[in-house]
Design an enzyme around this catalytic site. Structure first.
Site, mmCIF file in Angstrom:
data_model
loop_
_atom_site.group_PDB
_atom_site.id
_atom_site.type_symbol
_atom_site.label_atom_id
_atom_site.label_comp_id
_atom_site.label_asym_id
_atom_site.label_seq_id
_atom_site.Cartn_x
_atom_site.Cartn_y
_atom_site.Cartn_z
ATOM 1 N N HIS A 159 86.218 -43.335 105.715
ATOM 2 C CA HIS A 159 84.856 -43.831 105.847
ATOM 3 C C HIS A 159 84.575 -44.985 104.889
ATOM 4 O O HIS A 159 83.887 -45.940 105.247
ATOM 5 C CB HIS A 159 83.876 -42.677 105.582
ATOM 6 C CG HIS A 159 82.445 -43.042 105.795
ATOM 7 N ND1 HIS A 159 81.904 -43.243 107.044
ATOM 8 C CD2 HIS A 159 81.430 -43.238 104.910
ATOM 9 C CE1 HIS A 159 80.623 -43.557 106.922
ATOM 10 N NE2 HIS A 159 80.308 -43.550 105.649
ATOM 11 N N HIS A 177 76.018 -43.189 111.905
ATOM 12 C CA HIS A 177 75.714 -41.897 111.304
ATOM 13 C C HIS A 177 76.030 -40.829 112.346
ATOM 14 O O HIS A 177 75.158 -40.094 112.801
ATOM 15 C CB HIS A 177 74.262 -41.831 110.834
ATOM 16 C CG HIS A 177 74.136 -41.496 109.387
ATOM 17 N ND1 HIS A 177 73.147 -40.710 108.874
ATOM 18 C CD2 HIS A 177 74.910 -41.832 108.331
ATOM 19 C CE1 HIS A 177 73.297 -40.582 107.561
ATOM 20 N NE2 HIS A 177 74.364 -41.262 107.213
#
Length: 715
Positions: free
Chosen positions: A34, A82
């Site tokens: 990430h 998200h």
């Protein structure tokens, strides 16, 4: 997710000792997929990010692009995902995605002026997919409406393979009226203070970066809930206004939003960019919960927090402004020339080189398989049934249920509202109209990752051109499944190359973006999904509408099938999604840059009454969307291919134009793209559509009934 053995060995070799528990956790998060882009960074050099309009390119919290015009005015562009949080907690996951991209905008010295959301869910007829859909839309609308930033465009798609892992991609545009106000995330000077402003730090969002870097498990909705941040839009609104005040008084030297890996990520990345270090006193951080450990303070992803670099003599003034806006404020340390050091009540928890922490993660060398070419296996199609099925599909149905929940009028800039091909924002400070389009089509990239991604880029550019603007810059959000699976990584590589190649052909720099991998679950990987957010500019703020006026002739630009120059491919079409089958992907235009420029030129002509791009659902859907209660059309289609192929193939780069001067349109596109005369707009509010021996008559009410699938199911 513990630090991998190979990473642990590298850290030990660099430090000359075992890492402390806090150091190990920090490396685990900042070296995660990430944060470090370990599987995707080797591929991202395919993107061209340069141009005379590019002020700040990839690598900062947001990109900065100069607008044309006499006054020097900048916009910022950013996008983030998200995805995992929105599966576990759709409301808070989506809401905090909005909050995060807005703070990325603030950290560049910009004021947020527009949002776009591109959302992807499992099949609409599944109850769980609808639950996620409703929660995500509610979270976005609540947060965006409360902070006063309009959501003006976006996309929604449904596909079986998102059932276990939806995607929530949010883009934001900011405005920098005075270039002197711009700041970056790179620390400037040793000795400057680091000041934390905003919400108090709690235990929400712990381990969020590592959570986003692993496949979702069957128990993710319960086990991973502590990794989801909880948003507070009212504090975010105060933070937006306080940030403006700090910039007005030139009190900020650099800034960083506290997102992934919290304070540890933001503060270490600020100094690493400058080859500097920092000393952080974790016990000085204002806290929401008692007895928080130093590690919890370091990695908490509590929302609505900013880290500012401030000259020592300005610290008291920053604290005064924070107090004025009822925001917490802590002087947590300073920029140094040494290591990145974090202490808690005098105990050293972290003492590492910031650059090694931020940039030392090794890249992954993964196997990549090319996807197989699809065979041509078309179902027996009843064209009339196809019209009803495709118009009623949630993918092509009206998205009014979504965007009517968003306040798109706040800030009074929205000149072209949601529901059209692209939004138009009035940037009066520069005297230009700013067109904004965002989205992707998973049917396209599932069928053909490379060609589908090229089509995504062209379709977004066509959306902008149809409203009279030419592309200025783009940001992308590249979503994929588990890259350790060679077929999944091959599809991901295809969307990267396809998006990069088409943006290069369009001479549109890709100035920033986000990568989200490991979007995999027990139900399987997601389709490779390359969300692209594109902005373009035009003189003035007026643009032709999507809806027919009823007074002109209808022309279709760009479809070679109608003039016998190509065979329409149904690959990736909504028609095949409804009826089954496979086919080759449509052939895209050979010179898309000139095509887009010409579309924009014709859209701005006084004789042009309406324009609409043809893409998702094909020509039949585009024409149906243009019909109103007061204006319809009589259209006859013929060419190479069956009626179903001609009406439902989804080649982007096509535009339906209603005009009072069809000869001028044909002249403008001579040598650029074929132009087909479809028929005439009418004043009876009915679409009469003929193809071969098939004729369908649809009045505006029938079209609205077909296209109300989402509204009917959720109202």
């Amino acid at each position: 997710m513990p630090l991998a053995d190979s990473d642990h060995e590298l850290v030990v070799a660099e430090l000359g000792r075992e890492p402390t528990p806090a150091e190990a956790a920090l490396f685990e998060n900042l070296w995660s997929e990430h944060c470090a882009y370990r599987s995707s960074r080797p591929l991202l050099s395919a993107f061209d990010s340069e141009g005379e309009q590019v002020v700040v390119g990839p690598g900062d919290d947001a990109a900065v692009v100069a607008l044309p015009g006499e006054e020097e005015t900048y916009i910022t562009m950013g996008i983030e995902s998200h995805n995992h949080p929105s599966y576990v907690d759709p409301f808070d996951g989506a809401a905090t995605g909005v909050g995060g991209i807005v703070r990325d905008t603030l950290s560049m010295g910009a004021y947020p002026i527009a949002l776009a959301d591109s959302l992807y869910f499992g099949a609409f007829d599944r109850e769980h997919a609808r639950y996620l859909f409703e929660g995500v839309v509610e979270g976005i609308s609540h947060y965006g409406n409360c902070i006063g930033v309009p959501t003006v465009t976006g996309s929604v798609a449904f596909h079986n393979d998102y059932e276990g892992n939806p995607l929530v991609n949010v883009a934001c545009i900011g405005l920098v009226e005075d270039p002197e106000r711009m700041v970056t995330a790179q620390a400037q000077e040793p000795g400057n203070a680091l000041v934390l402003v905003g919400n108090a730090t709690g235990r929400d969002g712990l381990g969020g970066a590592s959570f986003a870097s692993e496949d979702l498990s069957e128990d993710a909705e319960t086990e991973d809930r502590p990794a989801v941040q909880v948003g507070d839009p009212y504090t975010e609104k105060l933070l937006i206004e306080a940030n403006e005040h700090l910039l007005d008084e030139s009190l900020v030297e650099s800034a960083r939003d506290l997102g992934a890996a919290g304070l540890g990520g933001a503060s270490s990345e600020m100094v690493a960019k400058a080859g500097l270090g920092a000393r952080i006193e974790l016990d000085e951080v204002h806290q929401r919960e008692p007895n928080m450990s130093g590690l919890e303070i370091l990695l908490s992803e509590s929302q609505e927090r900013m880290c500012y670099e401030v000259e020592p003599e300005n610290v008291d003034r920053v604290a005064e402004i924070a107090e004025r806006y009822d925001l917490g404020c802590s002087v947590i340390g300073e920029v140094t020339e040494g290591n990145y050091v974090c202490t808690d009540n005098g105990e050293t928890l972290v003492d590492v080189d910031a650059e090694f922490l931020g940039e030392g993660a090794p890249m992954n060398d993964l196997a990549m398989d090319d996807p197989a070419e699809p065979a041509r296996e078309l179902p027996d199609l009843d064209t009339k049934s196809g019209v009803e099925a495709v118009l009623s599909s949630p993918n092509t149905a009206s998205k009014q249920w979504v965007y009517r929940q968003y306040d798109h009028e706040v800030q009074t800039r929205t000149a072209r509202r949601p529901g059209d091909d692209a939004a138009i924002l009035a940037v009066r400070e520069a005297g230009v109209g700013l067109a904004f389009s965002s989205g992707a089509d998973p049917n396209w990239t599932d069928a053909a990752p490379y060609e589908g991604a090229r089509a995504v880029a062209l379709e977004n550019a066509t959306n902008i051109a149809a409203k009279g603007a030419t592309p200025l810059a783009a940001v992308n959000c590249l979503n994929g499944g588990n890259p350790e699976k060679s077929d999944v990584y091959g599809g991901f590589g295809g969307i990267v190359d396809g998006l990069a190649d088409m943006c290069s052909d369009l001479e549109t720099p890709v100035v920033g973006g986000n990568v989200s991998l490991y979007n995999d679950s027990p139900s399987g990987p997601i389709p490779p999904t390359p969300t692209l957010a594109v902005v373009g500019t035009k003189a003035g703020y007026d643009s032709p509408p999507l809806e027919l006026s009823g007074d002109g002739e209808l022309l279709l630009v760009g479809d070679k099938a109608l003039v016998g120059e190509a065979t329409p491919g149904l690959g990736g079409s909504e028609l095949l999604a409804q009826f089954g089958g496979t086919d080759t992907f449509p052939t895209l235009p050979e010179d898309p840059g000139v095509l887009i420029e010409t579309i924009a030129e014709v859209a701005n002509d006084d004789a042009t009454l309406a324009t609409h791009d043809v893409s998702h659902g094909g020509l039949a859907v585009a024409l149906a969307e243009m019909v109103t209660g007061e204006a319809g059309a009589t259209v006859e289609v013929s060419g190479e291919g069956s009626p179903a192929e001609l009406l439902f193939h989804e080649q982007p780069g096509r535009v339906v134009i209603e005009t009072t001067d069809p000869e001028a349109v044909e002249e403008a596109f001579d040598g650029v793209a074929p132009v087909s005369r479809l028929g005439n707009a009418t004043a009876d509010g009915t679409l009469s559509l003929s193809a071969g021996e098939m004729t369908v008559h649809l009045d505006a009410d029938t079209v609205a009934d077909y296209r109300s699938t989402i509204e009917d199911a959720l109202s």
